[in-house]
Design a protein around this motif. Structure first.
Motif: not given
Length: 188
Positions: A153-154, A120, A116-117, A57-59, A61, A54, A149-150
């Motif tokens: 979106g989070m 979000d 996620k992106d 890979d997360s946009y 946090y 996370f 998992d998201y």
């Protein structure tokens, strides 16, 4: 009993009002919060190494290293943290929660929110973001992040620090965001 209840409600409201600042005001407060965030990230990664995906890979946090939650029928919670976009510090956030119902106890916990992106994270950064009642956190423990998992979106992880609380819902959590301004000098 009524006096105790009124005093408790007053205390919870005062705790939330006193802690209304989103961003630390002094350089020392900024350094302290940053160190707490670093420690919270290290503790989560040590507790569950699979959470690294996370961070990678997360946009973006947000890490709230110390949320204080207390309740006696009426409850409240408050915490401050830092927000990161593509692993770069971009600002501060604060979470406030007031709840009713059958709750009793108190605790400190850490909260980690992965976006996620960009859309979000931008939604969160617009300020005054609130979790819906159906949002649930994942209790951080070894290996749990591998299956997480998201949702909307989070994904949210909670790591209990101390205390005992009979409620772990995210409903009603309200977030505020303040962007980091490197040109604004800290208060002495």
């Amino acid at each position: 009993m009524k006096k105790v209840y009124v005093l408790l409600v007053f205390f919870i409201c005062m705790l939330i009002i006193i802690g209304c600042k989103v961003a630390p005001e002094t350089e020392k407060q900024k350094q302290t919060l940053s160190a707490q965030v670093d420690e919270a990230v290290a503790v989560l990664k040590a507790k569950d190494p699979t959470v690294q995906r996370f961070f990678d890979d997360s946009y973006g946090y947000a890490v709230l290293p110390k949320i204080v939650k207390g309740a006696f029928i009426v409850g409240g919670a408050r915490g401050n943290g830092e927000v990161f976009e593509q692993n770069r510090f971009v600002g501060y956030c604060a979470m406030t929660q007031i709840s009713g119902g059958i709750s009793f106890g108190g605790q400190y916990y850490r909260e980690y929110i992965f976006f996620k992106d960009k859309m979000d994270l931008d939604k969160f950064k617009q300020g005054e973001y609130t979790f819906s009642a159906q949002m649930m956190a994942i209790a951080a423990r070894s290996g749990v992040a591998a299956k997480a998992d998201y949702k909307e979106g989070m994904v949210v992880f909670i790591l209990a620090d101390t205390g005992l609380m009979a409620d772990a819902s995210l409903g009603g959590q309200k977030f505020s965001y303040v962007p980091y301004d490197p040109n604004k000098p800290p208060a002495p």
